[in-house]
Design a protein around this motif. Structure first.
Motif, PDB file in Angstrom:
ATOM      1  N   UNK A  51       0.831  -1.208   0.002  1.00  0.00           N
ATOM      2  CA  UNK A  51      -0.139   0.121   0.005  1.00  0.00           C
ATOM      3  C   UNK A  51       0.805   1.327  -0.077  1.00  0.00           C
ATOM      4  N   UNK A  52       2.216   1.034   0.093  1.00  0.00           N
ATOM      5  CA  UNK A  52       2.975   2.067   0.162  1.00  0.00           C
ATOM      6  C   UNK A  52       3.226   2.990  -1.084  1.00  0.00           C
ATOM      7  N   UNK A  53       3.182   2.404  -2.219  1.00  0.00           N
ATOM      8  CA  UNK A  53       3.498   1.039  -2.685  1.00  0.00           C
ATOM      9  C   UNK A  53       5.201   0.637  -2.784  1.00  0.00           C
ATOM     10  N   UNK A  54       5.439  -0.612  -2.323  1.00  0.00           N
ATOM     11  CA  UNK A  54       6.666  -1.215  -2.640  1.00  0.00           C
ATOM     12  C   UNK A  54       6.373  -2.388  -2.894  1.00  0.00           C
ATOM     13  N   UNK A  55       6.946  -3.086  -3.877  1.00  0.00           N
ATOM     14  CA  UNK A  55       6.597  -4.239  -4.544  1.00  0.00           C
ATOM     15  C   UNK A  55       7.427  -5.378  -4.388  1.00  0.00           C
ATOM     16  N   UNK A  56       8.866  -4.910  -4.578  1.00  0.00           N
ATOM     17  CA  UNK A  56       9.865  -6.002  -4.482  1.00  0.00           C
ATOM     18  C   UNK A  56      10.720  -6.133  -3.270  1.00  0.00           C
ATOM     19  N   UNK A 268       7.753  -3.594 -14.913  1.00  0.00           N
ATOM     20  CA  UNK A 268       6.861  -2.130 -15.142  1.00  0.00           C
ATOM     21  C   UNK A 268       5.413  -2.710 -14.471  1.00  0.00           C
ATOM     22  N   UNK A 269       4.939  -1.544 -13.634  1.00  0.00           N
ATOM     23  CA  UNK A 269       3.729  -1.937 -13.073  1.00  0.00           C
ATOM     24  C   UNK A 269       2.697  -0.660 -13.071  1.00  0.00           C
ATOM     25  N   UNK A 270       1.443  -0.932 -13.339  1.00  0.00           N
ATOM     26  CA  UNK A 270       0.542   0.208 -13.660  1.00  0.00           C
ATOM     27  C   UNK A 270      -0.456   0.206 -12.366  1.00  0.00           C
ATOM     28  N   UNK A 271      -0.404   1.488 -11.874  1.00  0.00           N
ATOM     29  CA  UNK A 271      -1.388   1.644 -10.851  1.00  0.00           C
ATOM     30  C   UNK A 271      -2.531   2.469 -11.278  1.00  0.00           C
ATOM     31  N   UNK A 272      -3.591   2.762 -10.512  1.00  0.00           N
ATOM     32  CA  UNK A 272      -4.765   3.465 -10.628  1.00  0.00           C
ATOM     33  C   UNK A 272      -5.593   2.987 -11.560  1.00  0.00           C
ATOM     34  N   UNK A 273      -5.383   1.577 -11.828  1.00  0.00           N
ATOM     35  CA  UNK A 273      -6.165   0.995 -13.059  1.00  0.00           C
ATOM     36  C   UNK A 273      -6.823  -0.226 -12.493  1.00  0.00           C
ATOM     37  N   UNK A 274      -7.869  -0.202 -11.719  1.00  0.00           N
ATOM     38  CA  UNK A 274      -8.651  -1.563 -11.190  1.00  0.00           C
ATOM     39  C   UNK A 274      -8.660  -2.651 -12.397  1.00  0.00           C
ATOM     40  N   UNK A 275      -8.402  -3.923 -12.070  1.00  0.00           N
ATOM     41  CA  UNK A 275      -8.590  -4.968 -12.968  1.00  0.00           C
ATOM     42  C   UNK A 275      -7.322  -5.145 -13.727  1.00  0.00           C
ATOM     43  N   UNK A 299      -2.985   4.629  -5.841  1.00  0.00           N
ATOM     44  CA  UNK A 299      -1.681   4.581  -5.550  1.00  0.00           C
ATOM     45  C   UNK A 299      -1.293   3.277  -4.803  1.00  0.00           C
ATOM     46  N   UNK A 300      -2.159   2.437  -4.731  1.00  0.00           N
ATOM     47  CA  UNK A 300      -1.705   0.969  -3.850  1.00  0.00           C
ATOM     48  C   UNK A 300      -2.286   0.011  -4.551  1.00  0.00           C
TER      49      UNK A 300
END
Length: 608
Positions: A51-56, A268-275, A299-300
């Motif tokens: 939720x910060x977001x940090x993914x790795x 590469x990640x895409x946020x603010x895009x539900x689904x 942003x999460x």
């Protein structure tokens, strides 16, 4: 008079004795730079790291979020405006916590470390430094989200205690940074290289608008020169405050652009895009999905922990290629409260602001007092429940109006909402069969939880909410399979007015996914005429009338666009224009301004 340049950020403001710099948070005392509001925090609560977001970095781990107020930047369309500009650092909503108390809280709640986010740690450098140093001594991890406008002096102090950082890039040109009130991009690039070289885990986030793709391609190339394995988080632009709705890229365009970026960078990640499936981590060699994630508010993201975990050496289970993920997978996930963790807090504060603005409040101080009452009294959880039902929402308007000494104007707003609810109920008395309705957010397979306001409006408008039969979870919902959506077979599909999509793109996606529901076959897919019409502000009444006109056109007698014009003139003293409405819950249009600020601008112009 003693004066000195601030050494916290590269603005290097001149500090005169007793007078702060541009951010208003530091001053000179006895020749030393000190914080004006030390040890004050707005938020201190556990969150999951995505939720910060940090993914790795330690996927799924629980960290203690700390947040204050203020910022050294002034970015247009900022999602955190309510924190960095509108709530003051001396507000009673903030509570005093020493470094020892913060660390103890992290230990007692089973957190693996501390993360500073939402506003910038450069706005609270010395208190964050004390916490980071103590956390390292106690065996806890330390991270932050930052614009990374550190001076070499401040970064040298912090870096020995910093394990990870999300650098929020404003673009890849000096002009992009000048729009935020600073000189240029060079300090950020210098600090990015220094952090990466020092072994700090770095992830980079950046905003994607309709017109900055070339800039982001250059940014990706620069990141690759350091390492193609540095994760790049693309934040599809959500226009708030004075930002234009036309600057928001479509979901289709954003996904296509991210796939171009994947040819430059491995992750590469895409946020603010539900689904979107562009939140998942895929092996850069074979493409196998290693970690699944869902949209989790602006942003999460939220990690879906795999039952079999990951190999101890972080290799891909399918090939086995090495995955550059630091730390092991959490044994179990952590579930935040409704408005806890990352940016949903800012949305909660905007919802309160939305009610006050619609009842005619023109002074920011009144809004801040309402926020202080809400936060000081622990009212976030009850607020989340209240705003999900039209009747309790109306009651909240009356209560908030009394507290803000705006009872008459609140009653006018509440009376309007009740009158339209009553007229709609009368119109629908003889409406007959209620259509089956599915409510999506963004893409077809992300559904909004059945208990949310959008689905209450469906039923008040004379429909049957199919979402109420689906399992709750996520924030504000979760993913469904195409097969499950076909089994529901909705007659009508509505797309969220907050994180929305075009009808054509949505239907094309349905065809690609194999969604064959009646709503898709008959093109009975709808999006509201303007943002903000179904959640977050009193404008939900306009969305309700629009849905009723779709469900029962022969019985609903409202002229919805005439109602919109009337609503805007009556409660905002503005002419309604759908092109001026953006994603802000509170501000009714991009051209709306606080009266006190407008008066100050006019006074300045007159004096000149």
């Amino acid at each position: 008079m003693t004066n000195e340049n601030c050494t916290i950020c590269e603005r290097r403001c001149r500090l005169d004795q007793g007078r702060p710099g541009a951010c208003g948070l530091y001053e000179l005392k006895q020749g030393n730079i000190v914080e004006r509001y030390p040890d004050q925090f707005l938020v201190a609560c556990p969150i999951s790291i995505e939720t910060m977001p940090i993914l790795h970095f330690h996927p799924g781990a629980k960290f203690l979020q700390i947040t204050t107020t203020g910022c050294n930047f002034n970015c247009p369309g900022c999602i955190s405006t309510v924190l960095v500009r509108e709530i003051t650092p001396d507000s009673r909503a903030l509570k005093r916590l020493t470094a020892e108390q913060v660390i103890t809280m992290a230990e007692e709640t089973g957190c693996q470390g501390i993360v500073f986010l939402m506003n910038d740690p450069l706005a609270a450098f010395f208190r964050f430094l004390r916490i980071a140093e103590l956390a390292r001594a106690r065996g806890l991890k330390v991270g932050c989200s930052s614009n990374a406008y550190f001076t070499p002096e401040s970064l040298t102090q912090l870096m020995p205690f910093l394990d990870f950082i999300n650098i929020g890039m404003k673009g890849f040109t000096d002009a992009a940074y000048q729009a935020c009130g600073v000189q240029g991009i060079h300090p950020v690039l210098r600090n990015l290289a220094a952090l990466h070289k020092a072994g700090v885990h770095v992830e980079i986030s950046c905003i994607l608008t309709r017109d900055n793709e070339a800039e982001l391609l250059d940014l990706a190339g620069h990141i690759r020169s350091l390492s193609p394995c540095i994760p790049l988080q693309v934040m599809r632009f959500l226009p708030f405050e004075a930002a234009a709705i036309d600057a928001e890229p479509t979901i289709r365009a954003a996904e296509a652009f991210c796939r171009r970026l994947q040819k430059i960078l491995h992750y590469v990640y895409l946020f603010n895009t539900p689904g979107s499936d562009l939140l998942h981590t895929r092996c850069s060699k074979c493409g196998h999905v290693v970690l699944y994630r869902e949209f989790y508010g602006p942003m999460g993201a939220k990690l879906k922990l795999p039952e079999d975990g990951l190999p101890d050496d972080n290799s891909c289970p399918a090939c086995p290629h090495y995955l550059p993920i630091v730390g092991s997978l959490a044994p179990k996930g952590y579930q935040e409260g409704d408005f806890e963790g990352g940016y949903p807090l800012t949305r909660a504060m905007e919802m309160v602001e939305a009610m006050l603005i619609a009842m005619g409040v023109t002074q920011t101080g009144v809004v801040v007092r309402a926020w202080e009452n809400l936060l000081a009294e622990g009212g976030l959880n009850s607020l989340h429940q209240i705003i999900q039902h039209p009747r309790s929402y109306i009651q909240a308007i009356r209560e908030l109006g009394r507290e803000a000494d705006a009872g008459d104007r609140a009653e006018d707003l509440a009376g309007y909402l009740e009158d339209r609810l009553a007229r709609l109920a009368a119109d629908l008395t003889m409406a007959g069969r209620r259509p089956r309705v599915y409510y999506a957010m963004g893409k077809p397979l992300f559904y909004i939880n059945g208990g949310r306001m959008e689905n209450q409006l469906v039923e008040v408008a004379g429909g049957v909410s199919l979402n109420k039969a689906l399992p709750p979870g996520g924030r504000p919902g979760r993913n469904i399979t195409a097969g499950a959506l076909n089994a529901l077979n909705p007659e009508i599909i509505f797309i969220s007015a907050f994180l929305s999509n075009s009808v054509d793109d949505f239907i094309d996606e349905c065809h690609r996914l194999g969604v064959t529901a009646d709503a898709v076959k008959n093109r009975r897919v709808y999006v509201h005429p303007a943002a903000g019409w179904d959640f977050g502000s009193p404008r939900w009444i306009l969305g309700l009338m629009y849905m009723a006109s779709v469900f029962h056109p022969g019985h609903c007698r409202f002229d919805v666009m005439a109602e919109a014009r009337n609503f805007y003139r009556r409660f905002y003293h503005l002419d309604f224009s759908a092109r001026q409405v953006n994603r802000s819950f509170a501000k009714p249009a991009a051209n709306w301004h606080w009266q006190e600020k407008e008066n100050a601008t006019k006074a300045l112009a007159f004096s000149l």
